[in-house]
Design a protein around this motif. Structure first.
Motif, mmCIF file in Angstrom:
data_model
loop_
_atom_site.group_PDB
_atom_site.id
_atom_site.type_symbol
_atom_site.label_atom_id
_atom_site.label_comp_id
_atom_site.label_asym_id
_atom_site.label_seq_id
_atom_site.Cartn_x
_atom_site.Cartn_y
_atom_site.Cartn_z
ATOM 1 N N PRO A 79 0.838 -1.206 0.000
ATOM 2 C CA PRO A 79 0.000 0.000 0.000
ATOM 3 C C PRO A 79 0.871 1.253 0.000
ATOM 4 O O PRO A 79 1.969 1.256 0.536
ATOM 5 C CB PRO A 79 -0.777 -0.125 1.308
ATOM 6 N N THR A 80 0.359 2.302 -0.615
ATOM 7 C CA THR A 80 1.137 3.558 -0.688
ATOM 8 C C THR A 80 0.427 4.662 0.086
ATOM 9 O O THR A 80 -0.793 4.632 0.249
ATOM 10 C CB THR A 80 1.302 4.010 -2.153
ATOM 11 N N GLY A 81 1.222 5.627 0.515
ATOM 12 C CA GLY A 81 0.658 6.815 1.167
ATOM 13 C C GLY A 81 -0.070 6.526 2.455
ATOM 14 O O GLY A 81 -1.006 7.237 2.813
ATOM 15 N N MET A 82 0.364 5.508 3.141
ATOM 16 C CA MET A 82 -0.326 5.145 4.380
ATOM 17 C C MET A 82 -0.137 6.239 5.436
ATOM 18 O O MET A 82 0.966 6.751 5.637
ATOM 19 C CB MET A 82 0.241 3.823 4.930
ATOM 20 N N ARG A 83 -1.231 6.574 6.125
ATOM 21 C CA ARG A 83 -1.176 7.522 7.245
ATOM 22 C C ARG A 83 -1.179 6.705 8.539
ATOM 23 O O ARG A 83 -2.178 6.055 8.868
ATOM 24 C CB ARG A 83 -2.391 8.449 7.209
ATOM 25 N N ILE A 84 -0.044 6.736 9.207
ATOM 26 C CA ILE A 84 0.115 5.898 10.391
ATOM 27 C C ILE A 84 0.267 6.771 11.638
ATOM 28 O O ILE A 84 1.082 7.697 11.657
ATOM 29 C CB ILE A 84 1.356 4.980 10.240
ATOM 30 N N GLY A 85 -0.521 6.470 12.652
ATOM 31 C CA GLY A 85 -0.393 7.180 13.920
ATOM 32 C C GLY A 85 0.497 6.389 14.876
ATOM 33 O O GLY A 85 0.268 5.196 15.101
ATOM 34 N N LEU A 86 1.528 7.053 15.389
ATOM 35 C CA LEU A 86 2.428 6.399 16.335
ATOM 36 C C LEU A 86 1.907 6.651 17.748
ATOM 37 O O LEU A 86 1.794 7.807 18.176
ATOM 38 C CB LEU A 86 3.848 6.943 16.190
ATOM 39 N N VAL A 87 1.609 5.590 18.441
ATOM 40 C CA VAL A 87 0.948 5.690 19.743
ATOM 41 C C VAL A 87 1.848 5.105 20.829
ATOM 42 O O VAL A 87 2.273 3.952 20.723
ATOM 43 C CB VAL A 87 -0.393 4.915 19.705
ATOM 44 N N MET A 138 -14.905 6.607 19.731
ATOM 45 C CA MET A 138 -13.852 7.606 19.539
ATOM 46 C C MET A 138 -12.731 7.043 18.672
ATOM 47 O O MET A 138 -12.100 7.770 17.902
ATOM 48 C CB MET A 138 -13.316 8.060 20.893
ATOM 49 N N LEU A 139 -12.489 5.759 18.817
ATOM 50 C CA LEU A 139 -11.436 5.139 18.015
ATOM 51 C C LEU A 139 -11.808 5.145 16.530
ATOM 52 O O LEU A 139 -10.932 5.250 15.660
ATOM 53 C CB LEU A 139 -11.194 3.703 18.509
ATOM 54 N N LYS A 140 -13.096 5.062 16.246
ATOM 55 C CA LYS A 140 -13.543 5.178 14.847
ATOM 56 C C LYS A 140 -13.093 6.503 14.259
ATOM 57 O O LYS A 140 -12.673 6.570 13.104
ATOM 58 C CB LYS A 140 -15.068 5.091 14.779
ATOM 59 N N ASP A 141 -13.224 7.564 15.064
ATOM 60 C CA ASP A 141 -12.785 8.879 14.583
ATOM 61 C C ASP A 141 -11.277 8.888 14.336
ATOM 62 O O ASP A 141 -10.801 9.453 13.346
ATOM 63 C CB ASP A 141 -13.134 9.965 15.617
ATOM 64 N N VAL A 142 -10.532 8.258 15.234
ATOM 65 C CA VAL A 142 -9.076 8.171 15.049
ATOM 66 C C VAL A 142 -8.766 7.513 13.704
ATOM 67 O O VAL A 142 -7.902 7.959 12.950
ATOM 68 C CB VAL A 142 -8.433 7.375 16.211
ATOM 69 N N PHE A 143 -9.520 6.474 13.379
ATOM 70 C CA PHE A 143 -9.241 5.749 12.138
ATOM 71 C C PHE A 143 -9.786 6.463 10.898
ATOM 72 O O PHE A 143 -9.487 6.062 9.782
ATOM 73 C CB PHE A 143 -9.764 4.313 12.216
ATOM 74 N N SER A 144 -10.577 7.503 11.107
ATOM 75 C CA SER A 144 -10.969 8.267 9.919
ATOM 76 C C SER A 144 -9.797 9.111 9.429
ATOM 77 O O SER A 144 -9.776 9.555 8.286
ATOM 78 C CB SER A 144 -12.181 9.151 10.236
ATOM 79 N N GLU A 145 -8.808 9.315 10.289
ATOM 80 C CA GLU A 145 -7.635 10.114 9.903
ATOM 81 C C GLU A 145 -6.351 9.290 9.821
ATOM 82 O O GLU A 145 -5.292 9.822 9.507
ATOM 83 C CB GLU A 145 -7.453 11.274 10.903
ATOM 84 N N HIS A 146 -6.444 8.011 10.160
ATOM 85 C CA HIS A 146 -5.260 7.153 10.111
ATOM 86 C C HIS A 146 -5.630 5.803 9.499
ATOM 87 O O HIS A 146 -6.665 5.235 9.830
ATOM 88 C CB HIS A 146 -4.696 6.922 11.514
ATOM 89 N N ASP A 147 -4.743 5.295 8.636
ATOM 90 C CA ASP A 147 -4.975 3.969 8.068
ATOM 91 C C ASP A 147 -4.608 2.886 9.070
ATOM 92 O O ASP A 147 -5.167 1.787 9.035
ATOM 93 C CB ASP A 147 -4.138 3.796 6.799
ATOM 94 N N ALA A 148 -3.646 3.200 9.912
ATOM 95 C CA ALA A 148 -3.214 2.210 10.902
ATOM 96 C C ALA A 148 -2.544 2.929 12.062
ATOM 97 O O ALA A 148 -2.154 4.094 11.940
ATOM 98 C CB ALA A 148 -2.232 1.210 10.279
#
Lengths: 417, 417
Positions: free
Chosen positions: B220-228, B329-339
């Motif tokens: 996959p390309t352009g993945m938006r990943i949140g580092l937690v 709330m986690l659904k919202d997080v995943f609207s801005e992050h792929d993983a």
């Protein structure tokens, strides 16, 4: 019938010993079981606890629920003589409260639809319904004051209506399913049968360790009740329509406001999806039985599982999404109604033992996970029942409204002509 | 290690027979099992199917998962020699695909926390983690190409990290739990261990009958990943922090946009609620064992259940409401992050066999029901892993991002110094 509340009153007053209360059940079993055939096996000399709120209460346990001290045979030759290692969680809970799990009750094989040999105590030529056949019949015949059943489509509320007993299918997972044979994990729900609404309310409050579920001192006032015909599920028989009207009149006589309510199309569509969720999961839940013992399956279940092999993950996902959407819409319905009132079954228990009757007025509510109560409707003929439904988690409300309608019906304010 | 994908390639090419592939596993077991101790029991002369996409694949099955042809002992003397009647649904599914459930793998008693005698194949003086100890260790030691575990807190992802193998804890109920001993019905999740991400991806796609889960042809390309960092769960050890940074660099080198992400307080609060949900349900799930065999329970579990007797329905309901809110709330997080990318475990596998390590970086995600993948991080020392998480139901996405990071790490683009 043996009333759990009455027995508890006599027990606390010292008018009856726990052994004596169990003996009442044993004597009733000796008298009625030969013609009804509700039991699979039983303890002849059970250990009777002398303490606990349910000491002296004999309980019938549907034979898909594991017991460490009695066989658990799933209504199937595949499990002939099978002895589980442990009690199911609900059986442990019964014992902790002092109750005596006295007997295992007949069930359609794997709680599906192939009829048992159990007869309806009100008319031995008719089915008691299914799949919790023995549990409903045994309470109706006065053999036990409390019995456990399970519902995946309509396996608690329908037999309760056919047998003229009270029953609750509680909110999804209010009672633990551990140690109960799975048919569909998204649907299977443990339920209770008793002589009247206060009996199942008291039992559920104890079993769930939630005193707030028990009936309030005072009957609820100003209840807003939606009358639902479930026309998407087909028409009910005239006697069921009359019973529903009687229940409506009883509720109105006690101050409830009853309004006719049509359900949104998305909820009707969820009703159509129920069999997809059920059978896609049943195919997995019974995969070993199907692969290793297909020829030993009962014919209706075998045909059901044959057909289920064609179901797809995509179809299952779509059905679950539909159910999810319907649950959200049902929340809106309950913002304007305290309870819903509908049919428990299409009519009288069918004649003969070839069918356990139709769950078509039950399955939507099982899929929605909401609490459902069967209120027996007194009348001159065979038993009939109506179904009271409340929002998810509000089992106490469903029972309180059901008790109000039961009281009105018993007082004859809405009685069936 | 035995790679499931490699074995399947050799099998389809005719370079290896199913019997030969099973023999590879048996030879590895003969060589490594004496020092690792990952197995409870096994078939010496298993029936080997010649057809099916998993023909020739030997599978290790955690010993809380029922098998009709091998004992299932729950890691507890209470179930010594216990023989279930049926295969668990997942075992039936394995057989239907041609796989050979070859051995039962060690587990902490009832999949809780009392350590097994299993040793970490990378350092025999250390724990492999738990509760799926044998499954993780056996894959790490090259004994089997696929093993089944379960996770209620961190029982799949943590041992995978400690043992340096790939693993997935899929979306809640993606794989069927029927026939698996329950600890907490709202949390227990079946998971898979394999040599690499493509191995567990291929296995999960087959087992779930969802081809879309398998890895795509192209990364996959352009993945938006949140580092937690999950600071609410405490700090990780320096080596785990370094592994996480290596994974971040690997992802960035392959075009992903990695941003630091703090989680809302409501999600941290859900993390604190996990043990309430777990233990309130465990008290019911293990009620028979606790009532009838308390003295035979392992000490940590016994203490856990002792403490759980004090939990209330009100506390449980509040914890479930918190979890529900956090899931939204986690659904919202995943609207801005792929993983999301986070720790799989606090650090290296603890020394000694007295503890299976801490699930504190895992339990939130189990409660959320979202798919979690452990990616082994190559390095000079003991195994480490990082955790890739995607939204509920998007197991394929979690695996694709995990495979991308695995590829980057193997190519050394983000390697640990």
């Amino acid at each position: 019938m043996l009333s759990l509340v009455d027995l508890r009153t006599r027990l606390s007053a010292g008018d009856l010993s726990p052994e004596g209360a169990i003996r009442l059940a044993q004597e009733a079993i000796a008298a009625r079981e030969p013609e009804v055939g509700a039991l699979v096996c039983r303890h002849d000399a059970p250990l009777v606890a002398t303490r606990g709120p349910l000491a002296g209460i004999a309980v019938g346990v549907k034979d898909i629920i594991d017991t460490a001290d009695l066989p658990t045979q799933m209504g199937s030759t595949i499990y002939a003589g099978w002895r589980p290692r442990a009690d199911a969680a609900i059986v442990s809970r019964l014992r902790a409260l002092g109750a005596v799990p006295l007997a295992k009750m007949t069930t359609c094989a794997f709680a599906s639809v192939d009829p048992t040999a159990t007869r309806n105590p009100h008319n031995l030529a008719r089915t008691p319904g299914g799949s919790s056949a023995g549990s409903a019949a045994a309470v109706a015949a006065g053999m036990v004051p409390l019995a456990l059943g399970t519902q995946t489509g309509g396996s608690v509320i329908r037999p309760a209506a056919f047998c003229g007993v009270a029953a609750i299918k509680p909110s999804f997972r209010l009672l633990p399913m551990v140690g109960i044979k799975t048919f569909s994990w998204a649907l299977d729900t443990l339920g209770l049968f008793g002589a009247g609404i206060r009996d199942v309310a008291g039992a559920l409050a104890l079993l769930a360790d939630r005193p707030g579920i028990d009936l309030p001192e005072e009957s609820p006032t100003g209840m807003r009740i939606g009358l639902v015909l479930q026309d998407f599920a087909g028409e009910a028989d005239p006697e069921a329509v009359e019973a529903l009207q009687a229940a409506r009149r009883a509720a109105e006589a006690l101050g409830a406001v009853v309004t006719d309510l049509g359900l949104p199309e998305a909820i009707a569509e969820a009703w159509r999806c129920h069999p997809i969720v059920q059978d896609y999961e049943a195919r997995q839940a019974l995969a070993w039985e199907y692969a290793a013992h297909r020829d030993a399956l009962t014919p209706l279940l075998r045909a059901q599982l044959d057909a289920a092999q064609g179901l797809t993950a995509e179809g299952y996902d779509a059905a679950r999404r539909q159910a999810h959407q319907a649950r959200r819409m049902l929340k809106d319905v309950f913002s304007e109604h305290d309870a819903l009132l509908t049919f428990s079954a299409p009519g009288y228990a069918p004649a003969g033992l070839a069918s356990t009757g139709s769950p078509r007025f039950n399955r939507l509510w099982t899929l929605m996970g909401v609490p459902c109560v069967n209120v027996p409707v007194p009348g001159p003929g065979l038993p009939l029942g109506v179904q009271v439904i409340a929002r998810f988690g509000d089992d106490g409300r469903a029972l309180a409204v059901a008790a109000m309608i039961e009281r009105g019906l018993r007082a004859g304010v809405g009685s069936v002509s």
